[in-house]
Design a protein around this motif. Structure first.
Motif, PDB file in Angstrom:
ATOM      1  N   ARG A  30      37.425  59.276  96.852  1.00 10.94           N
ATOM      2  CA  ARG A  30      35.552  59.472  96.781  1.00 10.94           C
ATOM      3  C   ARG A  30      34.705  58.603  97.291  1.00 10.94           C
ATOM      4  NH1 ARG A  30      31.711  61.720  97.463  1.00 10.94           N
ATOM      5  NH2 ARG A  30      30.743  63.114  95.986  1.00 10.94           N
ATOM      6  N   ARG A  47      33.159  59.737  78.818  1.00 13.85           N
ATOM      7  CA  ARG A  47      31.803  60.830  79.255  1.00 13.85           C
ATOM      8  C   ARG A  47      33.311  62.526  79.034  1.00 13.85           C
ATOM      9  NH1 ARG A  47      28.450  62.706  84.640  1.00 13.85           N
ATOM     10  NH2 ARG A  47      27.079  60.408  84.506  1.00 13.85           N
ATOM     11  N   TRP A  64      39.387  71.098  84.545  1.00 14.20           N
ATOM     12  CA  TRP A  64      37.758  70.160  83.535  1.00 14.20           C
ATOM     13  C   TRP A  64      37.960  68.739  84.201  1.00 14.20           C
ATOM     14  CZ3 TRP A  64      38.417  67.008  79.085  1.00 14.20           C
ATOM     15  CH2 TRP A  64      37.415  67.065  78.615  1.00 14.20           C
ATOM     16  N   ALA A  67      36.610  68.169  86.835  1.00 16.74           N
ATOM     17  CA  ALA A  67      34.779  68.661  87.170  1.00 16.74           C
ATOM     18  C   ALA A  67      34.231  67.610  86.546  1.00 16.74           C
ATOM     19  CB  ALA A  67      34.883  69.448  86.498  1.00 16.74           C
ATOM     20  N   ILE A  68      34.478  66.540  85.647  1.00 18.93           N
ATOM     21  CA  ILE A  68      33.853  65.699  85.019  1.00 18.93           C
ATOM     22  C   ILE A  68      33.732  64.220  85.694  1.00 18.93           C
ATOM     23  CG2 ILE A  68      33.838  64.160  82.847  1.00 18.93           C
ATOM     24  CD1 ILE A  68      34.771  66.249  81.470  1.00 18.93           C
ATOM     25  N   ASN A  71      31.146  65.254  89.037  1.00 18.27           N
ATOM     26  CA  ASN A  71      29.748  65.264  87.903  1.00 18.27           C
ATOM     27  C   ASN A  71      29.035  63.623  87.939  1.00 18.27           C
ATOM     28  OD1 ASN A  71      28.933  68.297  88.566  1.00 18.27           O
ATOM     29  ND2 ASN A  71      30.271  68.316  86.001  1.00 18.27           N
ATOM     30  N   ASN A  74      29.014  62.419  91.990  1.00 18.14           N
ATOM     31  CA  ASN A  74      27.860  63.196  91.964  1.00 18.14           C
ATOM     32  C   ASN A  74      26.296  61.951  91.210  1.00 18.14           C
ATOM     33  OD1 ASN A  74      28.798  64.373  93.938  1.00 18.14           O
ATOM     34  ND2 ASN A  74      28.179  66.009  92.393  1.00 18.14           N
ATOM     35  N   ASP A  75      26.768  61.908  89.875  1.00 15.41           N
ATOM     36  CA  ASP A  75      25.317  61.137  89.462  1.00 15.41           C
ATOM     37  C   ASP A  75      25.132  59.958  89.809  1.00 15.41           C
ATOM     38  OD1 ASP A  75      24.967  63.636  87.844  1.00 15.41           O
ATOM     39  OD2 ASP A  75      25.904  63.066  85.946  1.00 15.41           O
ATOM     40  N   LEU A  77      26.251  58.103  93.104  1.00 11.43           N
ATOM     41  CA  LEU A  77      25.746  58.682  94.176  1.00 11.43           C
ATOM     42  C   LEU A  77      24.424  58.753  93.997  1.00 11.43           C
ATOM     43  CD1 LEU A  77      28.181  59.987  96.447  1.00 11.43           C
ATOM     44  CD2 LEU A  77      27.993  57.427  96.045  1.00 11.43           C
ATOM     45  N   ALA A 134      28.830  65.184  99.525  1.00 17.60           N
ATOM     46  CA  ALA A 134      30.212  65.245  97.958  1.00 17.60           C
ATOM     47  C   ALA A 134      30.534  66.451  97.815  1.00 17.60           C
ATOM     48  CB  ALA A 134      29.272  65.653  96.974  1.00 17.60           C
ATOM     49  N   ASN A 135      31.105  68.126  98.126  1.00 19.79           N
ATOM     50  CA  ASN A 135      31.578  68.502  98.070  1.00 19.79           C
ATOM     51  C   ASN A 135      32.983  69.052  98.419  1.00 19.79           C
ATOM     52  OD1 ASN A 135      30.449  69.863  95.743  1.00 19.79           O
ATOM     53  ND2 ASN A 135      29.412  71.832  96.154  1.00 19.79           N
ATOM     54  N   SER A 155      36.321  75.914  90.799  1.00 13.18           N
ATOM     55  CA  SER A 155      35.860  75.678  88.845  1.00 13.18           C
ATOM     56  C   SER A 155      35.724  74.269  88.713  1.00 13.18           C
ATOM     57  CB  SER A 155      36.731  76.392  88.374  1.00 13.18           C
ATOM     58  OG  SER A 155      37.849  75.344  87.788  1.00 13.18           O
ATOM     59  N   VAL A 156      36.025  73.751  89.644  1.00  7.74           N
ATOM     60  CA  VAL A 156      35.681  72.154  89.193  1.00  7.74           C
ATOM     61  C   VAL A 156      34.063  72.278  89.451  1.00  7.74           C
ATOM     62  CG1 VAL A 156      36.293  69.715  90.695  1.00  7.74           C
ATOM     63  CG2 VAL A 156      38.220  71.027  89.227  1.00  7.74           C
ATOM     64  N   ILE A 157      33.764  72.624  91.083  1.00  9.90           N
ATOM     65  CA  ILE A 157      32.842  72.421  92.107  1.00  9.90           C
ATOM     66  C   ILE A 157      31.661  73.830  91.213  1.00  9.90           C
ATOM     67  CG2 ILE A 157      33.552  71.067  93.796  1.00  9.90           C
ATOM     68  CD1 ILE A 157      33.537  73.363  95.712  1.00  9.90           C
ATOM     69  N   GLY A 158      32.768  74.940  90.978  1.00 10.09           N
ATOM     70  CA  GLY A 158      31.654  76.365  90.532  1.00 10.09           C
ATOM     71  C   GLY A 158      31.263  76.760  91.671  1.00 10.09           C
TER      72      GLY A 158
END
Ligand SMILES: [Zn+2]
Lengths: 189, 297
Positions: A30, A47, A64, A67-68, A71, A74-75, A77, A134-135, A155-158
């Motif tokens: 990533r 986390r 799950w 997803a953590i 995120n 993303n935070d 970056l 990102a996504n 569900s990971v990326i909502g």
């Protein structure tokens, strides 16, 4: 997972052994950068540890977990982008001119240069992957390397599974054109 | 079981599925047929497949043993300290959460001052009203302490939502104390837009619209800045955030409701509930858009 939630250290050890490598693999693909991936590896498990009570056992664990991690990336970056020093991507490589411009033709032949230039194309590939939005990057990595279903990836990326497929499709096209632009288009089968 | 495929986007999705796992025969036939008929999809599918295959070059990756051990030890040490501190920690030890204490005091003060007015201005027996006042205060104090000390519910960080609620409550209490005639809904009713809406929709309709905006902004802000994990289960987590913001907004409405009829107040509350939900869902959408567009530097 239930034992880990209750504070069992052996249960954490087992879970860690199973997922430490996967989390690292995700991070490095990533981010395209081993140093940052190493920094975030510990943070990812911190986390996970802090969020462990919010885990719903009816849902797949990997969705799950990622997803953590998604995120977290993303935070990180986002905060890095706020910091002033950033080096543009691709400054260290000297792009080769694309040998063939007829794309459909070039893809279908098994060219011998492929093996010779393998290492360089791997670097270009990892750079193209980490330069995705990102996504798109997350979806593609999870589908290609983690074998997650598109429902879980969604569900990971909502997002919905359909949206995840669309993002993965777009990501693959973007990787492709990125590679062609860097002069590695002829390496593919 | 074959689904219905009509647009090129459907076939793009089908192609993505075929890369992860072989399709059943009927679906594979449909895909092949479409690719033969549609030059655009055909060309894209070649590119997409080539990218997918090329990614094979990035083999498996393992972290260095030292990194593995560092991460493992960090968490195990954390678990060990948690185990010892869990024994020490008592349920009434709220002093660990200064914000919880502060907001609890604030809410307690506001509620007591409000209810003392009710007690002395009411015809009901005073003992009865004091009992109600004490119960109401206790419940609110408990709720606020809990909200602050529990940082996440369902993966959502509630502290931002709670902080917005306490802030708006404090502003309202201060405004009412400084200027007893101040009513935010009365200000709205006096404005040009408020007058226009009252003429068109009646007093209830106007306060419904006002309530919508009243819930929309805190809901939006809370969801935008709260909860890093909001993306994980957007609908469930939005509902949790929205419910918290609404619960925190309702005492503010209650504090200001005195001069209005119950119909107007109910419309206000209903509008706030809908507005909060829309604000939260809107913020989730914005977060998704931002995440989609984020390109690493
Ligand atoms: Zn088509």
């Amino acid at each position: 997972m239930a034992a880990y939630q209750a504070g069992n250290q052996d249960a954490f050890g087992e879970l860690f052994d199973r997922y430490a490598g996967r989390v690292y693999g995700f991070l490095i693909r990533r981010l395209g950068d081993a140093a940052t991936a190493e920094d975030l590896h510990q943070e990812a498990f911190l986390r996970l540890h802090r969020a462990r009570d919010s885990y719903n056992p009816e849902r797949p664990f990997r969705a799950w977990l990622f997803a953590i991690v998604h995120n977290l990336v993303n935070d990180s970056l986002r905060s890095r982008r706020r910091a002033p020093v950033t080096e543009p991507l691709g400054t260290t490589s000297s792009p080769h001119p694309a040998v063939q411009t007829d794309r459909a033709g070039s893809i279908n032949d098994q060219s011998p240069e492929r093996i010779v230039a393998a290492r360089e194309s791997t670097r270009a590939l990892s750079r193209a992957l980490s330069a995705l939005p990102a996504n798109e990057a997350t979806v593609l990595i999870l589908a290609r390397f983690e074998g997650l279903s598109y429902d879980d990836i969604g569900s990971v990326i909502g997002r919905s599974a359909a949206a995840a497929k669309q993002l993965a499709y777009r990501a693959l096209k973007r990787v492709r054109s990125e590679l062609v632009a860097m002069g590695h288009g002829e390496m593919s089968r | 079981m074959t689904k219905h495929y009509t647009t090129c986007a459907d076939y793009e999705a089908l192609l993505m599925e075929s890369l992860s796992a072989p399709l059943d025969r009927a679906e594979q036939a449909l895909l092949t047929q479409h690719l033969e008929q549609c030059p655009a999809c055909k060309a894209s599918s070649v590119e997409v497949r080539a990218s997918w295959d090329m990614l094979d070059e990035l083999g498996t990756l393992e972290p260095r043993a030292a990194l593995r051990e560092r991460t493992r030890t960090t968490i195990l040490q954390l678990m060990a300290t948690e185990k010892t501190s869990a024994v020490d920690r008592k349920w009434y030890e709220v002093s660990r959460e200064p914000l919880a204490v502060l907001s609890a005091l604030l809410v307690a003060g506001a509620t007591l001052s409000l209810l003392s007015g009710l007690v002395w201005g009411s015809a009901l027996p005073q003992g009865h009203l004091f009992f109600c006042a004490a119960m109401y205060t206790g419940l609110l104090v408990g709720a606020f302490s809990w909200i602050y000390s529990a940082t996440t519910v369902n993966g959502v960080h509630l502290d931002v939502a709670a902080r917005i609620g306490v802030l708006s409550l404090a502003i309202t209490v201060a405004a009412i104390t400084a200027c007893p005639q101040f009513q935010v809904l009365a200000v709205w009713d006096g404005s040009a837009l408020g007058r226009f809406l009252t003429a068109r929709l009646g007093a209830g309709g106007s306060s419904l619209v006002f309530g919508f905006g009243y819930g929309l902004f805190p809901g939006f802000l809370a969801a935008l800045f709260g909860g890093n994990l909001l993306a994980e289960r957007p609908l469930a987590n939005s509902l949790v955030t929205g419910a918290v913001v609404f619960l925190l907004a309702s005492p503010v409405i209650y504090l200001q409701s005195a001069p209005f009829t119950s119909g107007v107040v109910v419309s206000w509350i209903a509008g706030t509930a809908v507005g909060t939900l829309c604000g939260v869902l809107g913020a989730v959408r914005v977060r998704q858009r931002v995440a989609d567009a984020a390109v690493p530097s």
